[in-house]
Design a protein around this motif. Sequence first.
Motif, PDB file in Angstrom:
ATOM      1  N   UNK A 486       0.767  -1.237   0.000  1.00 34.52           N
ATOM      2  CA  UNK A 486       0.000   0.000   0.000  1.00 34.52           C
ATOM      3  C   UNK A 486       0.798   1.286   0.000  1.00 34.52           C
ATOM      4  N   UNK A 487       2.088   1.237   0.327  1.00 31.51           N
ATOM      5  CA  UNK A 487       2.905   2.441   0.245  1.00 31.51           C
ATOM      6  C   UNK A 487       2.948   2.928  -1.193  1.00 31.51           C
ATOM      7  N   UNK A 488       2.785   4.229  -1.403  1.00 30.99           N
ATOM      8  CA  UNK A 488       2.738   4.781  -2.751  1.00 30.99           C
ATOM      9  C   UNK A 488       4.132   4.914  -3.348  1.00 30.99           C
ATOM     10  N   UNK A 489       4.283   4.482  -4.589  1.00 31.78           N
ATOM     11  CA  UNK A 489       5.536   4.703  -5.309  1.00 31.78           C
ATOM     12  C   UNK A 489       5.596   6.160  -5.762  1.00 31.78           C
ATOM     13  N   UNK A 490       6.778   6.593  -6.199  1.00 32.63           N
ATOM     14  CA  UNK A 490       6.939   7.983  -6.630  1.00 32.63           C
ATOM     15  C   UNK A 490       6.022   8.297  -7.813  1.00 32.63           C
ATOM     16  N   UNK A 491       5.890   7.377  -8.768  1.00 34.62           N
ATOM     17  CA  UNK A 491       5.030   7.647  -9.923  1.00 34.62           C
ATOM     18  C   UNK A 491       3.563   7.747  -9.511  1.00 34.62           C
ATOM     19  N   UNK A 492       3.171   6.981  -8.495  1.00 25.36           N
ATOM     20  CA  UNK A 492       1.793   7.095  -7.991  1.00 25.36           C
ATOM     21  C   UNK A 492       1.576   8.437  -7.316  1.00 25.36           C
ATOM     22  N   UNK A 493       2.544   8.902  -6.536  1.00 24.64           N
ATOM     23  CA  UNK A 493       2.419  10.194  -5.874  1.00 24.64           C
ATOM     24  C   UNK A 493       2.313  11.326  -6.892  1.00 24.64           C
ATOM     25  N   UNK A 494       2.960  11.163  -8.040  1.00 25.00           N
ATOM     26  CA  UNK A 494       2.895  12.170  -9.104  1.00 25.00           C
ATOM     27  C   UNK A 494       1.625  12.060  -9.945  1.00 25.00           C
ATOM     28  N   UNK A 495       0.903  10.952  -9.806  1.00 28.94           N
ATOM     29  CA  UNK A 495      -0.342  10.778 -10.548  1.00 28.94           C
ATOM     30  C   UNK A 495      -0.201  10.138 -11.910  1.00 28.94           C
ATOM     31  N   UNK A 496       0.966   9.528 -12.192  1.00 32.10           N
ATOM     32  CA  UNK A 496       1.144   8.868 -13.487  1.00 32.10           C
ATOM     33  C   UNK A 496       0.257   7.628 -13.604  1.00 32.10           C
ATOM     34  N   UNK A 497      -0.073   7.273 -14.854  1.00 37.04           N
ATOM     35  CA  UNK A 497      -0.757   6.020 -15.120  1.00 37.04           C
ATOM     36  C   UNK A 497      -2.059   6.144 -15.865  1.00 37.04           C
ATOM     37  N   UNK A 498      -2.614   7.334 -15.954  1.00 39.51           N
ATOM     38  CA  UNK A 498      -3.892   7.513 -16.645  1.00 39.51           C
ATOM     39  C   UNK A 498      -3.745   7.425 -18.152  1.00 39.51           C
ATOM     40  N   UNK A 499      -2.601   7.825 -18.674  1.00 44.78           N
ATOM     41  CA  UNK A 499      -2.406   7.896 -20.124  1.00 44.78           C
ATOM     42  C   UNK A 499      -1.462   6.831 -20.666  1.00 44.78           C
ATOM     43  N   UNK A 500      -1.077   5.880 -19.852  1.00 48.09           N
ATOM     44  CA  UNK A 500      -0.064   4.907 -20.249  1.00 48.09           C
ATOM     45  C   UNK A 500      -0.643   3.550 -20.640  1.00 48.09           C
ATOM     46  N   UNK A 501      -1.953   3.470 -20.795  1.00 48.87           N
ATOM     47  CA  UNK A 501      -2.597   2.255 -21.293  1.00 48.87           C
ATOM     48  C   UNK A 501      -2.515   2.285 -22.813  1.00 48.87           C
ATOM     49  N   UNK A 502      -1.624   1.457 -23.406  1.00 47.09           N
ATOM     50  CA  UNK A 502      -1.360   1.504 -24.844  1.00 47.09           C
ATOM     51  C   UNK A 502      -1.330   0.089 -25.408  1.00 47.09           C
ATOM     52  N   UNK A 503      -2.498  -0.473 -25.782  1.00 45.24           N
ATOM     53  CA  UNK A 503      -2.493  -1.808 -26.374  1.00 45.24           C
ATOM     54  C   UNK A 503      -1.699  -1.845 -27.668  1.00 45.24           C
ATOM     55  N   UNK A 504      -1.069  -2.980 -27.938  1.00 43.21           N
ATOM     56  CA  UNK A 504      -0.260  -3.168 -29.137  1.00 43.21           C
ATOM     57  C   UNK A 504      -1.172  -3.253 -30.363  1.00 43.21           C
ATOM     58  N   UNK A 505      -0.945  -2.375 -31.322  1.00 46.21           N
ATOM     59  CA  UNK A 505      -1.700  -2.408 -32.583  1.00 46.21           C
ATOM     60  C   UNK A 505      -0.863  -3.119 -33.629  1.00 46.21           C
ATOM     61  N   UNK A 506      -1.233  -4.351 -33.934  1.00 51.47           N
ATOM     62  CA  UNK A 506      -0.478  -5.142 -34.909  1.00 51.47           C
ATOM     63  C   UNK A 506      -1.100  -5.042 -36.288  1.00 51.47           C
ATOM     64  N   UNK A 507      -2.409  -5.202 -36.376  1.00 53.38           N
ATOM     65  CA  UNK A 507      -3.081  -5.259 -37.672  1.00 53.38           C
ATOM     66  C   UNK A 507      -3.198  -3.905 -38.345  1.00 53.38           C
TER      67      UNK A 507
END
Length: 510
Positions: A486-507
């Motif tokens: 439960x301790x927050x990592x530095x990236x969590x404290x900064x609020x990162x993660x909302x825009x980093x969902x990037x599925x692989x586009x192969x086709x």
Amino acid sequence: MTMAGASKLLRLHPNDNVVIAIADLLKDSEIEPGIVALARIPRGHKVAVQPIADGAPIRKFGQIIGFANGDIAPGEWVHEKNVVMKDFDRDYAFAAEAHPQEQLRPDEQPATFMGFRRPDGRVGTRNYIGILSSVNCSATVVDYIADEINRSGVLDDYPEIDGIVPLTHGTGCAMASKGEGFDVLSRTQWGYASHPNFAAVLLIGLGCEVFQIPRFKQEYGIAEGEHFQSFTIQDSGGTRKAIEAGVARIKEMLPFARGQHREIIPASELTLALQCGGSDGYSGLTANPALGAAVDMLVRQGGTAILSETPEIYGAEHLLTRRAESVEVGQKIVDLIHWWEDYAARNSGELNNNPSPGNKAGGLTTILEKSLGAVAKGGTSTLRDVYRYAERVTRKGFVYMDTPGYDPVAATGQVAGGANILCFTTGRGSAYGCKPVPSIKLATNNELYRRMPDDMDINCGDIIDGVSIEEKGREIFNVILDIASGTRSKSELLGYGRNEFVPWQIGATM
């Protein structure tokens, strides 16, 4: 690693014909008796300590990282201008270094953390509610719902919930309705929709897209309830009504999510994603092998670690085939390399386009050199299995997942596969987070850790100053347990993660 000469240099293997500068070397600095630097050599970069004839192999880590492009004299800076790539045979020695399932050493105790045991038995390290878009056309509605929930202050009454995570992407339509590209997106969406770091998930579509929600639910046997709901904008009556419906659905999910509580969980329930980005000449010397030591500790506890980024094991794949559990598992790695060679050729690229300009500025010259350092993140444990992108990981121990080298795409696949925590090594200073999974950043050098203290969780640069790989691995392992609890990592404290969902586009996009 051994110190070489009077200057601050490292020799990584007795058979190497280059050493590594761990401080900037001025021209005429002594390297070894009778050898001086013929030019200024930046820290993290390579300098020759033997004559290397034109076309002869250049060795680092005791492995070939390239070939001399012209004669190279002792004391010469070894980098892009005098190093080229060539094909050469590798001894795959399938399963030659495999050994039985790793066990705790006598000096190790069973480790635990505080996690969330979900109704299906899987374990989460966070307690989020997710909002997913089936298609880019519903991305704005997804974001507006999350923003409205956050503005309303309703979450203040639910401290047990870590937050709302809206995850949108750029595909879902203008694509084939069957085949590899569609299957990859389906696996990715299912991996997130069922991820144990989500207490509940809301999936929103437009309604007319190729990626149809009813088909998705049927294929994966998804029943709607407190933990999963879905709707489309078109069926809701448009944008405003869809936002209102989404806010109402999320509020209905809050009591269910509140009912999830942390409990003592064995470390065997951790699935660790391994990433490196913005690598430099220190990555393969400090953070990556230290993370590898932590991986070996986790595997001995019965946990799982996922190595990925196939373009960044290119040239070092023989180190994995040797550790494969069987010939069949090792052959999967070789087959992936051949697929990527063909994939790069079909798209008018080459695998040695990687390293990036930043990697090269940090001292990495070829993909072979980068890959040898990257593989070190996987420690020394036996390779138990190889998975497709975003495929759910079911084997315990050290495993591999086929992904691109681009960090957001690679990590998205690992999280979809079930990773509930992630470690990310960086030498140049990658800024990255990975909701719903906490991302732990490992700096490869002291200067980076001092320069970006708000982003870096652990400094591995002190390995150069004498801290052992084993000691640093233990520190990393303990931080993993702490952040999983439960301790927050530095990236969590900064609020990162909302825009980093990037599925692989192969086709093809049509």
